[in-house]
Scaffold this motif. Sequence first.
Motif, PDB file in Angstrom:
ATOM      1  N   ARG A 141     -19.852  66.156  55.501  1.00 45.39           N
ATOM      2  CA  ARG A 141     -19.447  67.343  54.732  1.00 45.39           C
ATOM      3  C   ARG A 141     -19.499  67.093  53.224  1.00 45.39           C
ATOM      4  O   ARG A 141     -19.986  67.924  52.467  1.00 45.39           O
ATOM      5  N   GLY A 142     -18.995  65.941  52.791  1.00 46.17           N
ATOM      6  CA  GLY A 142     -18.980  65.669  51.357  1.00 46.17           C
ATOM      7  C   GLY A 142     -20.374  65.650  50.761  1.00 46.17           C
ATOM      8  O   GLY A 142     -20.613  66.222  49.690  1.00 46.17           O
ATOM      9  N   GLU A 143     -21.305  64.999  51.452  1.00 44.34           N
ATOM     10  CA  GLU A 143     -22.678  64.922  50.973  1.00 44.34           C
ATOM     11  C   GLU A 143     -23.345  66.297  51.014  1.00 44.34           C
ATOM     12  O   GLU A 143     -24.085  66.676  50.097  1.00 44.34           O
ATOM     13  N   ALA A 144     -23.103  67.074  52.074  1.00 46.90           N
ATOM     14  CA  ALA A 144     -23.663  68.420  52.165  1.00 46.90           C
ATOM     15  C   ALA A 144     -23.151  69.295  51.030  1.00 46.90           C
ATOM     16  O   ALA A 144     -23.914  70.052  50.417  1.00 46.90           O
ATOM     17  N   ASP A 145     -21.857  69.187  50.734  1.00 48.43           N
ATOM     18  CA  ASP A 145     -21.276  69.977  49.646  1.00 48.43           C
ATOM     19  C   ASP A 145     -21.846  69.557  48.293  1.00 48.43           C
ATOM     20  O   ASP A 145     -22.093  70.398  47.418  1.00 48.43           O
ATOM     21  N   ARG A 146     -22.066  68.255  48.111  1.00 48.62           N
ATOM     22  CA  ARG A 146     -22.646  67.782  46.845  1.00 48.62           C
ATOM     23  C   ARG A 146     -24.077  68.295  46.673  1.00 48.62           C
ATOM     24  O   ARG A 146     -24.472  68.709  45.579  1.00 48.62           O
ATOM     25  N   ARG A 147     -24.842  68.267  47.759  1.00 48.10           N
ATOM     26  CA  ARG A 147     -26.219  68.765  47.693  1.00 48.10           C
ATOM     27  C   ARG A 147     -26.233  70.261  47.411  1.00 48.10           C
ATOM     28  O   ARG A 147     -27.042  70.747  46.604  1.00 48.10           O
ATOM     29  N   ALA A 148     -25.332  71.014  48.050  1.00 48.59           N
ATOM     30  CA  ALA A 148     -25.255  72.455  47.804  1.00 48.59           C
ATOM     31  C   ALA A 148     -24.917  72.737  46.348  1.00 48.59           C
ATOM     32  O   ALA A 148     -25.523  73.600  45.705  1.00 48.59           O
ATOM     33  N   ALA A 149     -23.950  71.996  45.805  1.00 50.59           N
ATOM     34  CA  ALA A 149     -23.557  72.201  44.407  1.00 50.59           C
ATOM     35  C   ALA A 149     -24.711  71.876  43.461  1.00 50.59           C
ATOM     36  O   ALA A 149     -24.938  72.590  42.462  1.00 50.59           O
ATOM     37  N   GLU A 150     -25.453  70.820  43.772  1.00 51.38           N
ATOM     38  CA  GLU A 150     -26.607  70.431  42.961  1.00 51.38           C
ATOM     39  C   GLU A 150     -27.649  71.547  42.923  1.00 51.38           C
ATOM     40  O   GLU A 150     -28.194  71.888  41.861  1.00 51.38           O
ATOM     41  N   LEU A 151     -27.929  72.141  44.076  1.00 59.45           N
ATOM     42  CA  LEU A 151     -28.937  73.191  44.153  1.00 59.45           C
ATOM     43  C   LEU A 151     -28.466  74.471  43.471  1.00 59.45           C
ATOM     44  O   LEU A 151     -29.245  75.139  42.782  1.00 59.45           O
ATOM     45  N   LEU A 152     -27.211  74.830  43.673  1.00 57.64           N
ATOM     46  CA  LEU A 152     -26.695  76.038  43.029  1.00 57.64           C
ATOM     47  C   LEU A 152     -26.746  75.903  41.512  1.00 57.64           C
ATOM     48  O   LEU A 152     -27.051  76.869  40.796  1.00 57.64           O
TER      49      LEU A 152
ATOM     50  N   ALA B 247     -21.376  78.613  48.545  1.00 56.20           N
ATOM     51  CA  ALA B 247     -21.525  77.165  48.712  1.00 56.20           C
ATOM     52  C   ALA B 247     -21.608  76.782  50.182  1.00 56.20           C
ATOM     53  O   ALA B 247     -22.421  75.940  50.572  1.00 56.20           O
ATOM     54  N   ASP B 248     -20.785  77.399  51.018  1.00 59.77           N
ATOM     55  CA  ASP B 248     -20.796  77.072  52.446  1.00 59.77           C
ATOM     56  C   ASP B 248     -22.072  77.559  53.123  1.00 59.77           C
ATOM     57  O   ASP B 248     -22.581  76.903  54.047  1.00 59.77           O
ATOM     58  N   ASN B 249     -22.617  78.705  52.685  1.00 56.66           N
ATOM     59  CA  ASN B 249     -23.908  79.163  53.208  1.00 56.66           C
ATOM     60  C   ASN B 249     -24.995  78.131  52.929  1.00 56.66           C
ATOM     61  O   ASN B 249     -25.821  77.834  53.803  1.00 56.66           O
ATOM     62  N   VAL B 250     -25.012  77.599  51.717  1.00 46.93           N
ATOM     63  CA  VAL B 250     -26.048  76.642  51.332  1.00 46.93           C
ATOM     64  C   VAL B 250     -25.875  75.321  52.078  1.00 46.93           C
ATOM     65  O   VAL B 250     -26.843  74.707  52.533  1.00 46.93           O
ATOM     66  N   ALA B 251     -24.642  74.880  52.242  1.00 53.29           N
ATOM     67  CA  ALA B 251     -24.377  73.588  52.879  1.00 53.29           C
ATOM     68  C   ALA B 251     -24.563  73.616  54.392  1.00 53.29           C
ATOM     69  O   ALA B 251     -24.766  72.564  55.019  1.00 53.29           O
ATOM     70  N   LEU B 252     -24.502  74.800  54.999  1.00 53.81           N
ATOM     71  CA  LEU B 252     -24.493  74.896  56.458  1.00 53.81           C
ATOM     72  C   LEU B 252     -25.672  74.192  57.140  1.00 53.81           C
ATOM     73  O   LEU B 252     -25.462  73.433  58.106  1.00 53.81           O
ATOM     74  N   PRO B 253     -26.932  74.399  56.706  1.00 52.10           N
ATOM     75  CA  PRO B 253     -28.028  73.702  57.396  1.00 52.10           C
ATOM     76  C   PRO B 253     -27.901  72.179  57.329  1.00 52.10           C
ATOM     77  O   PRO B 253     -28.295  71.480  58.268  1.00 52.10           O
ATOM     78  N   ALA B 254     -27.377  71.675  56.218  1.00 54.92           N
ATOM     79  CA  ALA B 254     -27.184  70.225  56.113  1.00 54.92           C
ATOM     80  C   ALA B 254     -26.122  69.747  57.100  1.00 54.92           C
ATOM     81  O   ALA B 254     -26.282  68.709  57.746  1.00 54.92           O
ATOM     82  N   ARG B 255     -25.045  70.513  57.240  1.00 57.19           N
ATOM     83  CA  ARG B 255     -24.012  70.144  58.215  1.00 57.19           C
ATOM     84  C   ARG B 255     -24.569  70.181  59.628  1.00 57.19           C
ATOM     85  O   ARG B 255     -24.296  69.294  60.448  1.00 57.19           O
ATOM     86  N   LEU B 256     -25.389  71.194  59.936  1.00 50.87           N
ATOM     87  CA  LEU B 256     -25.994  71.294  61.269  1.00 50.87           C
ATOM     88  C   LEU B 256     -26.956  70.139  61.538  1.00 50.87           C
ATOM     89  O   LEU B 256     -27.164  69.753  62.692  1.00 50.87           O
ATOM     90  N   ALA B 257     -27.531  69.593  60.466  1.00 48.55           N
ATOM     91  CA  ALA B 257     -28.457  68.466  60.611  1.00 48.55           C
ATOM     92  C   ALA B 257     -27.730  67.132  60.702  1.00 48.55           C
ATOM     93  O   ALA B 257     -28.368  66.079  60.826  1.00 48.55           O
TER      94      ALA B 257
END
Length: 235
Positions: A116-127, A102-112
């Motif tokens: 964090r909450g939104e990045a984690d939600r997007r990562a969960a959606e994609l996974l 999950a953190d691997n997937v969310a990382l580019p969103a955090r860098l952009a």
Amino acid sequence: MTMPVIELREVSRRYDDGPPALHEVSLTVRPGEAVAVLGPSGSGKSTLLNLIAGLDRPDTGTVTVDGVRVDRLGEAGSALYRRSKVGMVFQFFHLLDDLTVADNVALPARLAGTARGEADRRAAELLDLLGIARHSRAYPGRLSGGERQRVAVARALVNRPALLLADEPTGALDTAAGEDVSRLLTDLNAEGQTVLVVTHDPALARSCTDRTVRIADGRITEDVRTRTVSPGAVR
């Protein structure tokens, strides 16, 4: 007419004193297309990918992706462009082993700059979309090659890029996992994602793209459409 996602005009690139890696290449890719760039080692396909990704600059010609003149970008601008416009999938995954899936997937969103909450939600959606939500708290080393490539695809899509670039995405996978990733790319394209696959494998090109561009000695030698894509498809 819908603006192209990729537009190269008369692009040339030469390294040192050797022959041109690319010579006056022009290429247009429309929204919703899935295009395979085929060619042997040394044909120029990796140079083409690097120019589109903003990892290199042409000597002459223009490179435009989703309205951005990539050939004009400096180092900081290129990094921002890759975060916002392009998702990249590589042969060897390039996942961070000390981060969870999950953190691997969310990382580019955090860098952009995504919260964090939104990045984690997007990562969960994609996974969940890619069928690997059960592995969200696992570390990449515990996953199969096909599963790791799915994680890499999720990471590439987290910032909703205009273009998904896949560089030999099945090259490190066994046959079954390779077919799985090919189906995944087909499904993503069917939903409107524009995809450019760089490969030496004609079978991969046939299975997940609707157009094949062949390159040899730095020039496009063939550009053939194999399926019809609906104009104006959106990601």
